[in-house]
Design a protein around this motif. Structure first.
Motif, PDB file in Angstrom:
ATOM      1  N   VAL A   1     -63.227 -23.478  51.042  1.00 18.31           N
ATOM      2  CA  VAL A   1     -61.774 -23.695  51.147  1.00 18.31           C
ATOM      3  C   VAL A   1     -61.381 -23.498  52.608  1.00 18.31           C
ATOM      4  O   VAL A   1     -61.745 -22.495  53.221  1.00 18.31           O
ATOM      5  N   ASN A   2     -60.626 -24.467  53.130  1.00 15.18           N
ATOM      6  CA  ASN A   2     -60.247 -24.373  54.544  1.00 15.18           C
ATOM      7  C   ASN A   2     -58.924 -23.613  54.689  1.00 15.18           C
ATOM      8  O   ASN A   2     -57.869 -24.211  54.867  1.00 15.18           O
ATOM      9  N   PHE A   3     -58.986 -22.293  54.630  1.00 14.98           N
ATOM     10  CA  PHE A   3     -57.769 -21.491  54.768  1.00 14.98           C
ATOM     11  C   PHE A   3     -57.304 -21.500  56.227  1.00 14.98           C
ATOM     12  O   PHE A   3     -58.111 -21.651  57.140  1.00 14.98           O
ATOM     13  N   PRO A   4     -55.959 -21.357  56.445  1.00 15.17           N
ATOM     14  CA  PRO A   4     -55.437 -21.450  57.816  1.00 15.17           C
ATOM     15  C   PRO A   4     -55.892 -20.295  58.701  1.00 15.17           C
ATOM     16  O   PRO A   4     -56.058 -19.176  58.240  1.00 15.17           O
ATOM     17  N   ARG A   5     -56.127 -20.639  59.972  1.00 19.07           N
ATOM     18  CA  ARG A   5     -56.452 -19.627  60.981  1.00 19.07           C
ATOM     19  C   ARG A   5     -55.263 -19.563  61.926  1.00 19.07           C
ATOM     20  O   ARG A   5     -55.125 -20.417  62.805  1.00 19.07           O
ATOM     21  N   SER A   6     -54.428 -18.557  61.748  1.00 18.00           N
ATOM     22  CA  SER A   6     -53.210 -18.489  62.549  1.00 18.00           C
ATOM     23  C   SER A   6     -53.510 -17.833  63.898  1.00 18.00           C
ATOM     24  O   SER A   6     -53.888 -16.669  63.971  1.00 18.00           O
ATOM     25  N   LEU A   7     -53.341 -18.627  64.971  1.00 20.55           N
ATOM     26  CA  LEU A   7     -53.649 -18.098  66.315  1.00 20.55           C
ATOM     27  C   LEU A   7     -52.390 -17.805  67.128  1.00 20.55           C
ATOM     28  O   LEU A   7     -52.468 -17.301  68.237  1.00 20.55           O
ATOM     29  N   LEU A   8     -51.216 -18.171  66.618  1.00 20.50           N
ATOM     30  CA  LEU A   8     -49.926 -17.848  67.259  1.00 20.50           C
ATOM     31  C   LEU A   8     -49.842 -18.343  68.699  1.00 20.50           C
ATOM     32  O   LEU A   8     -49.418 -17.611  69.585  1.00 20.50           O
TER      33      LEU A   8
ATOM     34  N   PHE B   1     -61.962 -16.948  52.676  1.00 23.36           N
ATOM     35  CA  PHE B   1     -60.923 -16.061  53.220  1.00 23.36           C
ATOM     36  C   PHE B   1     -61.530 -15.159  54.292  1.00 23.36           C
ATOM     37  O   PHE B   1     -61.018 -15.045  55.415  1.00 23.36           O
ATOM     38  N   GLN B   2     -62.635 -14.514  53.947  1.00 21.69           N
ATOM     39  CA  GLN B   2     -63.280 -13.578  54.888  1.00 21.69           C
ATOM     40  C   GLN B   2     -63.636 -14.296  56.193  1.00 21.69           C
ATOM     41  O   GLN B   2     -63.403 -13.776  57.284  1.00 21.69           O
ATOM     42  N   GLN B   3     -64.174 -15.525  56.050  1.00 22.25           N
ATOM     43  CA  GLN B   3     -64.576 -16.274  57.251  1.00 22.25           C
ATOM     44  C   GLN B   3     -63.368 -16.587  58.130  1.00 22.25           C
ATOM     45  O   GLN B   3     -63.429 -16.491  59.357  1.00 22.25           O
ATOM     46  N   ALA B   4     -62.259 -16.964  57.493  1.00 25.36           N
ATOM     47  CA  ALA B   4     -61.052 -17.308  58.267  1.00 25.36           C
ATOM     48  C   ALA B   4     -60.543 -16.089  59.035  1.00 25.36           C
ATOM     49  O   ALA B   4     -60.186 -16.180  60.214  1.00 25.36           O
ATOM     50  N   VAL B   5     -60.524 -14.926  58.378  1.00 28.79           N
ATOM     51  CA  VAL B   5     -60.056 -13.697  59.047  1.00 28.79           C
ATOM     52  C   VAL B   5     -61.001 -13.347  60.201  1.00 28.79           C
ATOM     53  O   VAL B   5     -60.565 -13.041  61.319  1.00 28.79           O
ATOM     54  N   VAL B   6     -62.291 -13.417  59.940  1.00 26.86           N
ATOM     55  CA  VAL B   6     -63.281 -13.083  60.979  1.00 26.86           C
ATOM     56  C   VAL B   6     -63.150 -14.049  62.160  1.00 26.86           C
ATOM     57  O   VAL B   6     -63.173 -13.635  63.327  1.00 26.86           O
ATOM     58  N   ASP B   7     -62.968 -15.336  61.873  1.00 25.70           N
ATOM     59  CA  ASP B   7     -62.826 -16.330  62.962  1.00 25.70           C
ATOM     60  C   ASP B   7     -61.665 -15.957  63.879  1.00 25.70           C
ATOM     61  O   ASP B   7     -61.776 -16.016  65.096  1.00 25.70           O
ATOM     62  N   VAL B   8     -60.535 -15.558  63.271  1.00 26.13           N
ATOM     63  CA  VAL B   8     -59.352 -15.201  64.068  1.00 26.13           C
ATOM     64  C   VAL B   8     -59.628 -13.946  64.895  1.00 26.13           C
ATOM     65  O   VAL B   8     -59.327 -13.889  66.097  1.00 26.13           O
ATOM     66  N   LEU B   9     -60.214 -12.944  64.270  1.00 28.12           N
ATOM     67  CA  LEU B   9     -60.486 -11.676  64.982  1.00 28.12           C
ATOM     68  C   LEU B   9     -61.420 -11.911  66.177  1.00 28.12           C
ATOM     69  O   LEU B   9     -61.191 -11.385  67.275  1.00 28.12           O
ATOM     70  N   VAL B  10     -62.430 -12.733  65.964  1.00 27.14           N
ATOM     71  CA  VAL B  10     -63.398 -12.985  67.041  1.00 27.14           C
ATOM     72  C   VAL B  10     -62.770 -13.829  68.140  1.00 27.14           C
ATOM     73  O   VAL B  10     -62.931 -13.553  69.337  1.00 27.14           O
TER      74      VAL B  10
ATOM     75  N   ILE C   1     -64.617 -17.817  42.518  1.00 25.34           N
ATOM     76  CA  ILE C   1     -64.003 -16.626  43.139  1.00 25.34           C
ATOM     77  C   ILE C   1     -64.784 -16.229  44.388  1.00 25.34           C
ATOM     78  O   ILE C   1     -64.203 -15.910  45.437  1.00 25.34           O
ATOM     79  N   ALA C   2     -66.102 -16.305  44.296  1.00 24.96           N
ATOM     80  CA  ALA C   2     -66.937 -15.968  45.459  1.00 24.96           C
ATOM     81  C   ALA C   2     -66.650 -16.927  46.608  1.00 24.96           C
ATOM     82  O   ALA C   2     -66.596 -16.522  47.776  1.00 24.96           O
ATOM     83  N   ASP C   3     -66.439 -18.200  46.292  1.00 25.04           N
ATOM     84  CA  ASP C   3     -66.153 -19.193  47.345  1.00 25.04           C
ATOM     85  C   ASP C   3     -64.816 -18.892  48.034  1.00 25.04           C
ATOM     86  O   ASP C   3     -64.700 -19.000  49.258  1.00 25.04           O
ATOM     87  N   ILE C   4     -63.812 -18.524  47.236  1.00 28.08           N
ATOM     88  CA  ILE C   4     -62.504 -18.191  47.828  1.00 28.08           C
ATOM     89  C   ILE C   4     -62.646 -16.946  48.706  1.00 28.08           C
ATOM     90  O   ILE C   4     -62.155 -16.903  49.842  1.00 28.08           O
ATOM     91  N   ALA C   5     -63.343 -15.929  48.180  1.00 27.81           N
ATOM     92  CA  ALA C   5     -63.519 -14.689  48.948  1.00 27.81           C
ATOM     93  C   ALA C   5     -64.254 -14.965  50.258  1.00 27.81           C
ATOM     94  O   ALA C   5     -63.843 -14.483  51.326  1.00 27.81           O
ATOM     95  N   ALA C   6     -65.314 -15.756  50.188  1.00 26.96           N
ATOM     96  CA  ALA C   6     -66.104 -16.042  51.402  1.00 26.96           C
ATOM     97  C   ALA C   6     -65.285 -16.861  52.398  1.00 26.96           C
ATOM     98  O   ALA C   6     -65.357 -16.633  53.617  1.00 26.96           O
TER      99      ALA C   6
ATOM    100  N   LYS D   1     -70.800 -12.602  49.435  1.00 28.36           N
ATOM    101  CA  LYS D   1     -72.225 -12.833  49.760  1.00 28.36           C
ATOM    102  C   LYS D   1     -72.767 -14.034  48.984  1.00 28.36           C
ATOM    103  O   LYS D   1     -73.660 -14.733  49.443  1.00 28.36           O
ATOM    104  N   ASP D   2     -72.215 -14.254  47.771  1.00 25.44           N
ATOM    105  CA  ASP D   2     -72.684 -15.370  46.942  1.00 25.44           C
ATOM    106  C   ASP D   2     -71.794 -16.600  47.094  1.00 25.44           C
ATOM    107  O   ASP D   2     -71.935 -17.569  46.353  1.00 25.44           O
ATOM    108  N   GLY D   3     -70.837 -16.559  48.018  1.00 27.85           N
ATOM    109  CA  GLY D   3     -69.895 -17.673  48.149  1.00 27.85           C
ATOM    110  C   GLY D   3     -70.160 -18.544  49.353  1.00 27.85           C
ATOM    111  O   GLY D   3     -70.923 -18.183  50.249  1.00 27.85           O
ATOM    112  N   ASN D   4     -69.486 -19.699  49.362  1.00 20.64           N
ATOM    113  CA  ASN D   4     -69.606 -20.644  50.476  1.00 20.64           C
ATOM    114  C   ASN D   4     -68.389 -20.470  51.401  1.00 20.64           C
ATOM    115  O   ASN D   4     -67.268 -20.780  51.008  1.00 20.64           O
ATOM    116  N   PRO D   5     -68.599 -20.015  52.638  1.00 19.59           N
ATOM    117  CA  PRO D   5     -67.460 -19.759  53.529  1.00 19.59           C
ATOM    118  C   PRO D   5     -66.719 -21.013  53.958  1.00 19.59           C
ATOM    119  O   PRO D   5     -65.620 -20.926  54.522  1.00 19.59           O
ATOM    120  N   SER D   6     -67.306 -22.193  53.684  1.00 19.83           N
ATOM    121  CA  SER D   6     -66.618 -23.443  54.037  1.00 19.83           C
ATOM    122  C   SER D   6     -65.976 -24.097  52.825  1.00 19.83           C
ATOM    123  O   SER D   6     -65.452 -25.209  52.909  1.00 19.83           O
TER     124      SER D   6
END
Ligand code: KG4
Ligand code: ZN
Length: 346
Positions: free
Chosen positions: A200-207, A253-262, A246-251, A193-198
């Motif tokens: 770190v650009n973690f990979p979004r694996s779409l296969l 990561f969470q954003q990357a997972v959510v992007d893939v799921l959506v 740590i908050a930035d990494i968490a945010a 909640k306190d982090g910036n979701p942008s």
């Protein structure tokens, strides 16, 4: 209570929650009791099967008794016993299966076997008895990440699932890397909640462009490299990171997972003729995922309805088991005393 009311006692022990519930006619929740083992597994950063099994053994009888007492019924009022017998940890499932079979035999009640993942799907349909199907269902839990084409409540067709880690598992493992408390999902959501979701650009694996499968092991490794260096030779840098880092990494990561799921859910909608979207499973408690899926569905002209499981029925519970069992009861689909736990099963 009308003469036709059907009371089902549901039991759930597939992982680290011992749960029992009484649900009437598939939608009236008379009671829901959940004994969480989170504290027992916390120091290990994940569920230890033997500890889970022993804890289920201790809790199963008190939890069932409490569910019946809270429902203010007697055993005579119970029409069937429903048990989630797959998928899950075999040593955990076996406790619930044995309890359900024993009650079925001694109380002379029909036994109903329930698939735990299908039950998570049902939690998005609670109180929606006349729902128009088909629907696309995204079920995201600690052990599974699956998309279904749900033409029938009792026989959903699997469209895709994880080829490695489940989304919840990735949340739990990344939380361990970031030294956040177990279970990881809620811890990551809280600090993110306190982090910036942008940040770190973690990979979004779409296969690949058409795949409806998921892969989350790559992003978990990317977070590990980010925290420990590419060669993995150095010590984890997490201890020397600021809370903001740590908050930035968490945010991120969470954003990357959510992007893939959506994204994958949107692909599944395109591939099916579904006008309804369902979301369930432990990770469905995540507000960022709930919001992002809502936004995608709002912007997608073919989606008429999005149904998300109520938060208290996202993580493991027995209400979803008893509710789904009502449909099997009506269809006359019963199990017998040869029922066994199964680790796998989509
Ligand atoms: O459905 P569930 O209770 O158990 C399984 O069937 O596996 O899901 C548990 C998973 C855990 O991995 C947990 O970290 C995750 O759901 N979870 C969350 C959240 N709450 C629970 N993940 C992300 N955000 C949350 N708020
Ligand atoms: Zn579950």
């Amino acid at each position: 209570m009308t003469a036709e009311s059907i009371n089902i006692l549901g039991i759930e022990t597939s992982c680290d929650e011992t749960a029992a519930a009484v649900v009437t006619d598939g939608e009236i929740i008379k009671s829901s009791v959940v004994a969480s083992q989170a504290k027992l597994h916390e120091k290990f950063g994940g569920v230890v099967p033997e500890i889970a099994s022993r804890a289920h053994l201790e809790s199963i009888c008190p939890v069932i008794i409490e569910a019946i007492e809270k429902a203010d019924i007697t055993k005579a009022d119970i029409d069937a016993i429903a048990i989630a017998n797959q998928p899950g940890l075999t040593v955990a499932l076996i406790v619930g299966v044995t309890a359900a079979k024993t009650l079925s035999f001694t109380w002379n009640k029909p036994l109903i076997a329930i698939n735990h993942i299908h039950a998570h799907m049902q939690s998005a349909m609670l109180a929606q008895q006349n729902l128009q199907l088909p629907a696309v269902a995204l079920i995201v839990s600690g052990g599974h990440t699956s998309l279904y084409d749900c033409h029938s409540i009792l026989e959903p067709k699997l469209l895709g699932s994880t080829i490695d880690d489940a989304a919840g598992e990735a949340f739990d493992k990344v939380a361990t890397i970031l030294k956040l408390p177990y279970p990881g999902g809620p811890s990551i959501e809280k600090i993110a909640k306190d982090g910036n979701p942008s940040a770190v650009n973690f990979p979004r694996s779409l296969l690949g462009p058409d795949s409806l499968d998921f892969s989350f092991s790559g992003i978990k490794t990317a977070v590990l490299y980010h925290c420990q260096g590419q060669d993995m030779k150095g010590k984890s840098k997490v201890h020397s990171m600021t809370k903001q880092q740590i908050a930035d990494i968490a945010a991120s990561f969470q954003q990357a997972v959510v992007d893939v799921l959506v994204k994958k859910t949107s692909r599944a909608i395109e591939k099916t003729d579904a006008k309804t979207v369902l979301l369930g499973g432990g990770v469905a408690a995540n507000n960022v995922l709930r919001g992002a899926l809502e936004k995608m569905c709002d912007n997608n002209d073919s989606v008429e309805r999005l149904l998300i499981a109520p938060k208290q029925y996202c993580t493991d519970n027995a209400v979803m088991v008893a509710s789904l069992a009502y449909h099997k009861f009506k269809a006359g689909i019963f199990a017998d005393l040869s029922l066994e736990p199964k680790a796998h099963g989509q």
